[in-house]
Design a protein around this motif. Structure first.
Motif, PDB file in Angstrom:
ATOM      1  N   SER A   1     -51.956  23.140  -5.048  1.00  0.00           N
ATOM      2  CA  SER A   1     -52.054  24.536  -4.616  1.00  0.00           C
ATOM      3  C   SER A   1     -50.999  24.901  -3.568  1.00  0.00           C
ATOM      4  O   SER A   1     -50.721  26.079  -3.350  1.00  0.00           O
ATOM      5  CB  SER A   1     -53.449  24.822  -4.077  1.00  0.00           C
ATOM      6  OG  SER A   1     -53.717  23.988  -2.964  1.00  0.00           O
ATOM      7  N   GLU A   2     -50.394  23.893  -2.916  1.00  0.00           N
ATOM      8  CA  GLU A   2     -49.369  24.140  -1.903  1.00  0.00           C
ATOM      9  C   GLU A   2     -48.001  24.446  -2.516  1.00  0.00           C
ATOM     10  O   GLU A   2     -47.118  24.937  -1.831  1.00  0.00           O
ATOM     11  CB  GLU A   2     -49.203  22.912  -0.991  1.00  0.00           C
ATOM     12  CG  GLU A   2     -50.382  22.595  -0.124  1.00  0.00           C
ATOM     13  CD  GLU A   2     -50.137  21.353   0.717  1.00  0.00           C
ATOM     14  OE1 GLU A   2     -49.194  21.369   1.529  1.00  0.00           O
ATOM     15  OE2 GLU A   2     -50.866  20.369   0.533  1.00  0.00           O
ATOM     16  N   VAL A   3     -47.833  24.134  -3.784  1.00  0.00           N
ATOM     17  CA  VAL A   3     -46.541  24.298  -4.447  1.00  0.00           C
ATOM     18  C   VAL A   3     -46.523  25.650  -5.149  1.00  0.00           C
ATOM     19  O   VAL A   3     -47.492  26.039  -5.800  1.00  0.00           O
ATOM     20  CB  VAL A   3     -46.318  23.160  -5.468  1.00  0.00           C
ATOM     21  CG1 VAL A   3     -44.966  23.292  -6.138  1.00  0.00           C
ATOM     22  CG2 VAL A   3     -46.447  21.816  -4.778  1.00  0.00           C
ATOM     23  N   SER A   4     -45.409  26.347  -5.029  1.00  0.00           N
ATOM     24  CA  SER A   4     -45.325  27.683  -5.614  1.00  0.00           C
ATOM     25  C   SER A   4     -45.424  27.612  -7.136  1.00  0.00           C
ATOM     26  O   SER A   4     -44.872  26.699  -7.760  1.00  0.00           O
ATOM     27  CB  SER A   4     -44.032  28.374  -5.182  1.00  0.00           C
ATOM     28  OG  SER A   4     -43.042  28.269  -6.155  1.00  0.00           O
ATOM     29  N   PRO A   5     -46.110  28.585  -7.743  1.00  0.00           N
ATOM     30  CA  PRO A   5     -46.222  28.613  -9.207  1.00  0.00           C
ATOM     31  C   PRO A   5     -44.848  28.673  -9.882  1.00  0.00           C
ATOM     32  O   PRO A   5     -44.661  28.123 -10.959  1.00  0.00           O
ATOM     33  CB  PRO A   5     -47.030  29.885  -9.486  1.00  0.00           C
ATOM     34  CG  PRO A   5     -47.776  30.151  -8.221  1.00  0.00           C
ATOM     35  CD  PRO A   5     -46.903  29.634  -7.106  1.00  0.00           C
ATOM     36  N   MET A   6     -43.893  29.346  -9.247  1.00  0.00           N
ATOM     37  CA  MET A   6     -42.546  29.442  -9.806  1.00  0.00           C
ATOM     38  C   MET A   6     -41.909  28.051  -9.910  1.00  0.00           C
ATOM     39  O   MET A   6     -41.290  27.713 -10.926  1.00  0.00           O
ATOM     40  CB  MET A   6     -41.681  30.359  -8.930  1.00  0.00           C
ATOM     41  CG  MET A   6     -40.300  30.658  -9.507  1.00  0.00           C
ATOM     42  SD  MET A   6     -38.969  29.501  -9.079  1.00  0.00           S
ATOM     43  CE  MET A   6     -38.946  29.537  -7.330  1.00  0.00           C
ATOM     44  N   GLN A   7     -42.071  27.226  -8.878  1.00  0.00           N
ATOM     45  CA  GLN A   7     -41.505  25.879  -8.895  1.00  0.00           C
ATOM     46  C   GLN A   7     -42.209  25.007  -9.935  1.00  0.00           C
ATOM     47  O   GLN A   7     -41.566  24.253 -10.661  1.00  0.00           O
ATOM     48  CB  GLN A   7     -41.603  25.236  -7.512  1.00  0.00           C
ATOM     49  CG  GLN A   7     -40.663  25.853  -6.504  1.00  0.00           C
ATOM     50  CD  GLN A   7     -40.887  25.308  -5.112  1.00  0.00           C
ATOM     51  OE1 GLN A   7     -42.016  25.232  -4.644  1.00  0.00           O
ATOM     52  NE2 GLN A   7     -39.805  24.932  -4.450  1.00  0.00           N
ATOM     53  N   LYS A   8     -43.537  25.111  -9.994  1.00  0.00           N
ATOM     54  CA  LYS A   8     -44.290  24.338 -10.987  1.00  0.00           C
ATOM     55  C   LYS A   8     -43.873  24.729 -12.405  1.00  0.00           C
ATOM     56  O   LYS A   8     -43.669  23.862 -13.258  1.00  0.00           O
ATOM     57  CB  LYS A   8     -45.804  24.562 -10.820  1.00  0.00           C
ATOM     58  CG  LYS A   8     -46.393  23.868  -9.619  1.00  0.00           C
ATOM     59  CD  LYS A   8     -47.901  23.920  -9.654  1.00  0.00           C
ATOM     60  CE  LYS A   8     -48.425  25.027  -8.827  1.00  0.00           C
ATOM     61  NZ  LYS A   8     -49.883  24.984  -8.622  1.00  0.00           N
ATOM     62  N   ASN A   9     -43.716  26.023 -12.640  1.00  0.00           N
ATOM     63  CA  ASN A   9     -43.332  26.509 -13.959  1.00  0.00           C
ATOM     64  C   ASN A   9     -41.917  26.047 -14.322  1.00  0.00           C
ATOM     65  O   ASN A   9     -41.666  25.630 -15.450  1.00  0.00           O
ATOM     66  CB  ASN A   9     -43.433  28.038 -14.009  1.00  0.00           C
ATOM     67  CG  ASN A   9     -43.242  28.561 -15.401  1.00  0.00           C
ATOM     68  OD1 ASN A   9     -43.844  28.076 -16.347  1.00  0.00           O
ATOM     69  ND2 ASN A   9     -42.383  29.563 -15.526  1.00  0.00           N
ATOM     70  N   ARG A  10     -41.002  26.122 -13.370  1.00  0.00           N
ATOM     71  CA  ARG A  10     -39.613  25.712 -13.629  1.00  0.00           C
ATOM     72  C   ARG A  10     -39.545  24.228 -13.990  1.00  0.00           C
ATOM     73  O   ARG A  10     -38.902  23.837 -14.968  1.00  0.00           O
ATOM     74  CB  ARG A  10     -38.738  25.991 -12.418  1.00  0.00           C
ATOM     75  CG  ARG A  10     -37.334  25.409 -12.593  1.00  0.00           C
ATOM     76  CD  ARG A  10     -36.356  25.992 -11.657  1.00  0.00           C
ATOM     77  NE  ARG A  10     -35.351  26.570 -12.521  1.00  0.00           N
ATOM     78  CZ  ARG A  10     -34.517  27.500 -12.196  1.00  0.00           C
ATOM     79  NH1 ARG A  10     -34.565  28.027 -11.012  1.00  0.00           N
ATOM     80  NH2 ARG A  10     -33.622  27.938 -13.029  1.00  0.00           N
ATOM     81  N   ALA A  11     -40.205  23.377 -13.216  1.00  0.00           N
ATOM     82  CA  ALA A  11     -40.192  21.937 -13.494  1.00  0.00           C
ATOM     83  C   ALA A  11     -40.833  21.654 -14.853  1.00  0.00           C
ATOM     84  O   ALA A  11     -40.308  20.850 -15.635  1.00  0.00           O
ATOM     85  CB  ALA A  11     -40.924  21.179 -12.387  1.00  0.00           C
ATOM     86  N   TYR A  12     -41.939  22.337 -15.156  1.00  0.00           N
ATOM     87  CA  TYR A  12     -42.627  22.137 -16.432  1.00  0.00           C
ATOM     88  C   TYR A  12     -41.733  22.553 -17.599  1.00  0.00           C
ATOM     89  O   TYR A  12     -41.560  21.797 -18.566  1.00  0.00           O
ATOM     90  CB  TYR A  12     -43.939  22.931 -16.455  1.00  0.00           C
ATOM     91  CG  TYR A  12     -44.643  22.901 -17.785  1.00  0.00           C
ATOM     92  CD1 TYR A  12     -45.436  21.819 -18.139  1.00  0.00           C
ATOM     93  CD2 TYR A  12     -44.508  23.943 -18.695  1.00  0.00           C
ATOM     94  CE1 TYR A  12     -46.087  21.774 -19.367  1.00  0.00           C
ATOM     95  CE2 TYR A  12     -45.143  23.905 -19.921  1.00  0.00           C
ATOM     96  CZ  TYR A  12     -45.929  22.820 -20.256  1.00  0.00           C
ATOM     97  OH  TYR A  12     -46.556  22.782 -21.467  1.00  0.00           O
ATOM     98  N   GLU A  13     -41.174  23.737 -17.523  1.00  0.00           N
ATOM     99  CA  GLU A  13     -40.365  24.258 -18.632  1.00  0.00           C
ATOM    100  C   GLU A  13     -39.129  23.390 -18.886  1.00  0.00           C
ATOM    101  O   GLU A  13     -38.805  23.099 -20.045  1.00  0.00           O
ATOM    102  CB  GLU A  13     -39.934  25.704 -18.354  1.00  0.00           C
ATOM    103  CG  GLU A  13     -41.073  26.702 -18.384  1.00  0.00           C
ATOM    104  CD  GLU A  13     -41.776  26.784 -19.736  1.00  0.00           C
ATOM    105  OE1 GLU A  13     -41.120  26.615 -20.780  1.00  0.00           O
ATOM    106  OE2 GLU A  13     -43.010  26.999 -19.730  1.00  0.00           O
ATOM    107  N   LEU A  14     -38.449  22.971 -17.839  1.00  0.00           N
ATOM    108  CA  LEU A  14     -37.235  22.175 -18.024  1.00  0.00           C
ATOM    109  C   LEU A  14     -37.561  20.768 -18.507  1.00  0.00           C
ATOM    110  O   LEU A  14     -36.854  20.217 -19.365  1.00  0.00           O
ATOM    111  CB  LEU A  14     -36.420  22.141 -16.729  1.00  0.00           C
ATOM    112  CG  LEU A  14     -35.889  23.515 -16.276  1.00  0.00           C
ATOM    113  CD1 LEU A  14     -35.184  23.395 -14.929  1.00  0.00           C
ATOM    114  CD2 LEU A  14     -34.982  24.130 -17.316  1.00  0.00           C
TER     115      LEU A  14
END
Length: 151
Positions: free
Chosen positions: A32-45
């Motif tokens: 929950s401390e990590v921004s959704p944008m960062q989580k999404n970027r790492a997941y997508e790449l």
């Protein structure tokens, strides 16, 4: 008396030379401390790279998505070679699941640890996607899954 004095002096010197414990260079973050944008970027790449094993098509990373080193190292030829080995051993790639995020305090990067799901379930693989301060992929690594993170 001299020997006792020298012994106490020696112990005092050794005690004064004791090193201070250093602060850990990595810290596990709550998801929950990590921004959704960062989580999404790492997941997508990360998923884009592993999904290339199923489709044999890979859209190369751009300079906005990854560092120059990653762009040079993740080529279709290298990826195809790795995909062949993984396909034979693990079967078709299915998906990745985020398990934990680790912050490297030395360079402020975030390491996203994913469990990679494949058709054959006999071994669990891990995909690590590292985002630097600029949210660019600075490294991608695949290993066997371990419950304890080893840098």
């Amino acid at each position: 008396m001299k020997k006792l004095f020298l012994l106490i002096l020696g112990i005092a010197i050794l005690g004064a030379c004791k090193s201070k414990p250093s602060a850990p260079k990595i810290a596990k973050l709550e998801l929950s401390e990590v921004s959704p944008m960062q989580k999404n970027r790492a997941y997508e790449l990360g998923k884009r790279m592993l999904n290339a094993c199923n489709t044999s098509k890979f859209k190369p990373f751009t300079k906005e998505e990854a560092t120059e080193k990653v762009i040079q190292n993740v080529t279709l030829e290298k990826l195809s070679s790795t995909c062949r080995k993984f396909s034979i051993k693990y079967g078709k790639f299915e998906d990745i699941r985020l398990v934990e995020v680790i912050k490297n305090k030395a360079d402020e990067s975030l390491i996203f640890r994913y469990k990679a799901d494949y058709q054959r379930k006999f071994a669990q693989k891990e995909l690590q996607v590292t985002l630097d301060k600029e949210n660019k992929v600075s490294s991608i690594r695949s290993t066997d899954w371990s419950d304890v993170y080893v840098p």
